[in-house]
Design a protein around this motif. Structure first.
Motif: not given
Length: 525
Positions: A354-370, A379-389
């Motif tokens: 139980l996490t207590g909350a949900m993460p914001d998928p649009a929040a900025p942040g870094l992902t790292v891979r060795s 940067s985290r893939d926070a991209g979203r496509v809206a119908a009008e786009a």
């Protein structure tokens, strides 16, 4: 050098005063002189513990609003002077520098200050200078000095002094290493904050640190070692989760659970995501979690066995009963009511987080891979496509229901390993093709899975018939789209941008499909 080293003089200066009074009282009872500063000295005096102000010890007052109080030779000479070198001892006597055998310092709460959204000047004032300097001096001279950076270390040092009359070299080495790790993490937090203030997404030197939460039994495979570290961001998910029940989590459990929870966070309505080996094998949205589970499970009931289940709402008993009906490794949700927890309790090996909350998928942040010799950061893939786009590129535009399913499928696609193909109908996945070396194979696998799922459900035709299809990147040839058309899809969503877009569009028109371009791709490797 003698070992154990007794503590005749200790310098205590802490922002977190947990356990301070008890530890200082013990040291004083052992005959140690206690040196201290500011609020720490005040707390000790109020507890009736004899304490000497550092300014009295050094003969130099605190100046510049307390910015300078321990940055003096009487402190650092007392920490750095080697007891086994006659020349050092002579110099210390010549300059009236008394040795300091123990330092307990935890630093100004810079990270907490940033986390609460404080202003620039407040953050600057919470950058500790004297504290890290003392920790580094004491750690360098660990042959003679013991250094403590966390209240949790007080008890073990107190027990060792009580039993042995002083501290052992092994203990001092270990605590010195912890001190350097702490100052490194502290500086990393400061440099990261500064980069943000300057608008530098990727500064010339990128520093980050982790706090060990758990040593894992092994890594991806039993011959690999692994640990779970927190980055201090407190992003809701496995880092914030409370494990209510079940066996210890493995490396793969944590990785898969993170993938499931990040995927389910994409949706506003009640949603269920089932993940196997870091790929969604069933995703659905419905009016309630129990209904979403039914639709998600129908997509691939074979792969769901032994999978990870994520929900974006607190779990109730109805959803819990359905989830617990098959073998499930982990269930993760923001919360679960008492009735749901009672249901899961019947499955003692199932891990409930139980996490207590949900993460914001649009929040900025870094992902790292060795990678060999370094690491990749993005940067985290926070991209979203809206119908009008969306850009309609075919003769037929999607219907409102098709459009809803297309947007849903494209969000799921973002969390499926490339090459990714997702068939969806009624806000539920009905076929997923993941991780293939070419897109047409992903299309074929997703179609085949939809046939297998329909057969398992006793349905007369494949689930993909009448569905829509999403592709995480453009179709380089028409064959992938033609495979989807043969499976019975009615509409397509894809980024577009191939040199053969015209060929693919023509194939869609020939099949009577509606197709939209997003202009955004979602590779996930």
């Amino acid at each position: 050098m003698t070992d154990p080293v007794p503590v005749r003089r200790a310098l205590l200066s802490v922002s977190d005063k947990t356990g301070l009074v008890e530890f200082a009282r013990f040291l004083a009872g052992q005959g140690a002189e206690i040196l201290s500063t500011g609020g720490t000295a005040k707390a000790l005096r109020e507890a009736g513990i004899p304490v000497k102000d550092v300014s009295e010890h050094t003969g130099f007052p605190e100046i510049l609003d307390g910015r300078v109080k321990t940055l003096v030779p009487q402190v650092h000479g007392g920490l750095l002077g080697r007891r086994d070198l006659p020349a050092h001892q002579a110099e210390m006597q010549q300059h009236a520098i008394a040795p300091i055998d123990l330092v307990a310092v935890n630093l100004y709460p810079f990270e907490a200050t940033v986390a609460k959204g404080a202003g620039y000047e407040d953050c600057i004032e919470n950058i500790d200078i004297g504290g890290p300097a003392m920790l580094r001096s004491a750690a360098k001279n660990h042959a003679h000095v013991v250094v403590l950076t966390e209240p949790a270390q007080f008890a073990e040092v107190q027990a060792e002094i009580a039993a042995e009359g002083g501290t052992s070299l092994a203990t001092r080495k270990r605590l010195a290493a912890a001190a350097y790790a702490r100052t490194a993490a502290y500086d990393a937090a400061i440099s990261t904050w500064f980069a943000g203030q300057l608008g530098e997404a990727f500064p010339p030197r990128l520093a980050f640190a982790g706090i060990l939460k758990q040593t894992l039994r092994y890594g991806e495979n039993p011959h690999q070692q692994a640990g779970f570290y927190l980055d201090g961001s407190n992003r809701p998910g496995i880092a914030t989760a409370r494990q209510v029940q079940g066996k210890e989590l493995s490396y793969n459990n944590l990785n898969d659970t993170d993938a499931a929870f990040e995927c389910v966070a994409e949706f506003e309505r009640p949603a269920i995501v089932i993940v196997k080996h870091a790929n969604p094998c069933g995703v659905a949205i419905a009016d309630d979690l129990a209904s979403a589970w039914d639709a998600a499970l129908r997509c691939d009931p074979v792969s769901a066995f032994g999978g990870i289940v994520a929900a974006n709402r607190p779990l109730d008993a109805a959803a819990a009963e359905k989830i617990a009906a098959i073998f499930t490794e982990v269930v993760v949700a923001p919360d679960a009511d008492a009735a749901a927890q009672a249901v899961f309790a019947r499955k003692k090996n199932l891990r409930l987080l139980l996490t207590g909350a949900m993460p914001d998928p649009a929040a900025p942040g870094l992902t790292v891979r060795s990678v060999a010799g370094g690491f990749l950061a993005q940067s985290r893939d926070a991209g979203r496509v809206a119908a009008e786009a969306l850009k309609v590129v075919t003769q037929r535009a999607p219907t409102p229901q098709e459009l809803e399913d297309l947007l849903f499928a494209f969000r799921v696609c973002k969390h499926v390993k490339s090459n990714a193909i997702v068939y969806a109908k009624g806000m539920a996945t009905v076929g997923i093709g993941a991780g293939q070396m070419n897109r047409v194979e992903s299309s074929r696998i997703a179609a085949w899975k939809s046939e297998a799922a329909a057969k398992a459900a006793g349905l007369p035709e494949p689930l993909a018939k009448g569905s829509v299809v999403a592709s995480d990147a453009f179709f380089p040839f028409a064959d992938g789209l033609e495979t989807a058309a043969a499976a019975g899809v009615t509409a397509v969503i894809q980024p577009g941008g191939s040199i053969r877009d015209a060929e693919v569009i023509a194939a869609a028109d020939k099949a009577g499909l509606a197709m939209v371009f997003t202009g955004m791709r979602h590779f996930r490797h």
